[in-house]
Design an enzyme around this catalytic site. Sequence first.
Site, mmCIF file in Angstrom:
data_model
loop_
_atom_site.group_PDB
_atom_site.id
_atom_site.type_symbol
_atom_site.label_atom_id
_atom_site.label_comp_id
_atom_site.label_asym_id
_atom_site.label_seq_id
_atom_site.Cartn_x
_atom_site.Cartn_y
_atom_site.Cartn_z
ATOM 1 N N HIS A 8 43.902 -15.928 22.657
ATOM 2 C CA HIS A 8 43.568 -16.385 21.002
ATOM 3 C C HIS A 8 42.767 -14.991 20.781
ATOM 4 O O HIS A 8 43.121 -14.573 18.704
ATOM 5 C CB HIS A 8 42.179 -17.839 21.078
ATOM 6 C CG HIS A 8 41.516 -17.965 19.741
ATOM 7 N ND1 HIS A 8 42.997 -18.526 19.012
ATOM 8 C CD2 HIS A 8 40.615 -18.085 19.312
ATOM 9 C CE1 HIS A 8 41.860 -18.629 17.496
ATOM 10 N NE2 HIS A 8 40.592 -18.437 17.554
ATOM 11 N N LYS A 9 41.368 -14.565 21.786
ATOM 12 C CA LYS A 9 41.175 -13.589 20.533
ATOM 13 C C LYS A 9 41.922 -12.269 20.275
ATOM 14 O O LYS A 9 42.009 -11.172 19.390
ATOM 15 C CB LYS A 9 39.683 -13.065 21.556
ATOM 16 C CG LYS A 9 38.400 -13.944 21.568
ATOM 17 C CD LYS A 9 37.300 -13.284 22.591
ATOM 18 C CE LYS A 9 36.537 -14.130 22.454
ATOM 19 N NZ LYS A 9 35.808 -13.880 23.716
ATOM 20 N N ASN A 13 40.790 -10.664 28.570
ATOM 21 C CA ASN A 13 42.394 -12.152 28.433
ATOM 22 C C ASN A 13 42.293 -12.875 27.476
ATOM 23 O O ASN A 13 43.391 -14.101 28.007
ATOM 24 C CB ASN A 13 42.315 -11.990 29.940
ATOM 25 C CG ASN A 13 42.778 -10.541 30.876
ATOM 26 O OD1 ASN A 13 43.842 -9.602 30.348
ATOM 27 N ND2 ASN A 13 42.617 -10.206 31.840
ATOM 28 N N GLY A 20 32.510 -25.004 23.753
ATOM 29 C CA GLY A 20 31.004 -23.990 24.274
ATOM 30 C C GLY A 20 30.167 -25.431 22.919
ATOM 31 O O GLY A 20 30.450 -26.500 23.461
ATOM 32 N N ASP A 65 30.584 -9.581 23.283
ATOM 33 C CA ASP A 65 29.870 -10.604 23.840
ATOM 34 C C ASP A 65 29.288 -11.230 22.897
ATOM 35 O O ASP A 65 28.487 -11.209 21.571
ATOM 36 C CB ASP A 65 28.767 -10.013 25.061
ATOM 37 C CG ASP A 65 28.758 -10.734 25.411
ATOM 38 O OD1 ASP A 65 28.870 -11.475 26.406
ATOM 39 O OD2 ASP A 65 27.084 -11.001 25.902
HETATM 40 P P1 IMP Z 1 31.974 -14.948 25.027
HETATM 41 O O1 IMP Z 1 30.975 -14.128 24.812
HETATM 42 O O2 IMP Z 1 32.617 -15.612 23.607
HETATM 43 O O3 IMP Z 1 33.056 -15.612 25.688
HETATM 44 O O4 IMP Z 1 30.920 -16.520 24.518
HETATM 45 C C1 IMP Z 1 29.996 -16.777 25.806
HETATM 46 C C2 IMP Z 1 29.421 -18.291 25.670
HETATM 47 O O5 IMP Z 1 28.920 -18.428 24.497
HETATM 48 C C3 IMP Z 1 30.720 -18.964 25.699
HETATM 49 O O6 IMP Z 1 31.074 -19.549 27.296
HETATM 50 C C4 IMP Z 1 30.010 -20.271 24.804
HETATM 51 O O7 IMP Z 1 29.480 -20.575 25.997
HETATM 52 C C5 IMP Z 1 29.294 -19.821 23.882
HETATM 53 N N1 IMP Z 1 29.927 -19.644 22.612
HETATM 54 C C6 IMP Z 1 30.374 -18.447 21.706
HETATM 55 N N2 IMP Z 1 30.693 -18.345 21.388
HETATM 56 C C7 IMP Z 1 31.351 -19.736 21.124
HETATM 57 C C8 IMP Z 1 31.140 -20.617 19.282
HETATM 58 O O8 IMP Z 1 31.872 -20.086 19.072
HETATM 59 N N3 IMP Z 1 31.692 -22.095 19.563
HETATM 60 C C9 IMP Z 1 30.556 -22.310 20.583
HETATM 61 N N4 IMP Z 1 30.141 -21.804 21.534
HETATM 62 C C10 IMP Z 1 30.042 -20.404 21.900
#
Ligand code: IMP
Length: 239
Positions: A41-42, A38, A198, A98
């Site tokens: 941006h993605k 959801n 992040g 992920d």
């Molecule tokens: P997601 O699976 O894309 O939701 O990423 C899970 C978690 O990994 C995020 O909440 C961040 O803590 C870390 N993360 C993933 N991609 C990035 C990024 O491009 N920059 C910084 N942290 C990231």
Amino acid sequence: MTYPLIHKRVVRCYGFYDYLRDNKILQKEMTTLVFASNNAHKLDEIRSILGDRFMIKSLKEIGCDADIPETADSFRGNALLKARYVKEHFGYDCFADDSGLQVSYMDNLPGVYSARFAEKFAGQLGIDKDSLPEEKDKRNMECLLRSLNNNNAFAEGNSPKACFRTSIALIYEGGEYFFDGVVEGHIIADARGTSGFGYDPIFVPDGYDKTFAQLGNEVKNSISHRARAVSKLVEFLKK
Ligand code: IMP
């Protein structure tokens, strides 16, 4: 001007299909695919790359408000859990992603726990949770930096190696496929920069001397783990 309806296979036989489609003489077929996310941006990003051959729906748009469990021990595993959940419960072909940060010095932690690193590991790493910042990203970053410092990872000007990794799992026309993207770099001891999210302020990608948070979104999006995985997915879907 009107054109007779010509069966796609017949047209293909004569090698005209792409010509007719590109010139809007044949109606384009639209394939519906769910992106198990959801994150606006993605979703925007993938819709604009895929153009009008694919109708990309979010979880919300298919009426899925479940908190899909991410209990696997790998990025691929978690992405596949999400994609399978959508296929099984809603019937749509689907892809899910992920991502996370892996620091070699810490046996590839935070890894699949990147989003909840401080919550899950502060205690085990001997770090007092109450002494960490409130905000989630800052909390996770600080927990990682303290742990690296406690283990002398930055001694003598060292910069621990790390990478960001994304895995995308796609369920499409009866098959399951994976697309991975990685960006290598290192961790610095003090956060720098304000863009992104992040762990961006402490990650310097190879070939650069600034963090992701200093480089800004345009540079980051041209080399990031996510961009690399998405471009493999798009190449596959556009074939
Ligand atoms: P997601 O699976 O894309 O939701 O990423 C899970 C978690 O990994 C995020 O909440 C961040 O803590 C870390 N993360 C993933 N991609 C990035 C990024 O491009 N920059 C910084 N942290 C990231």
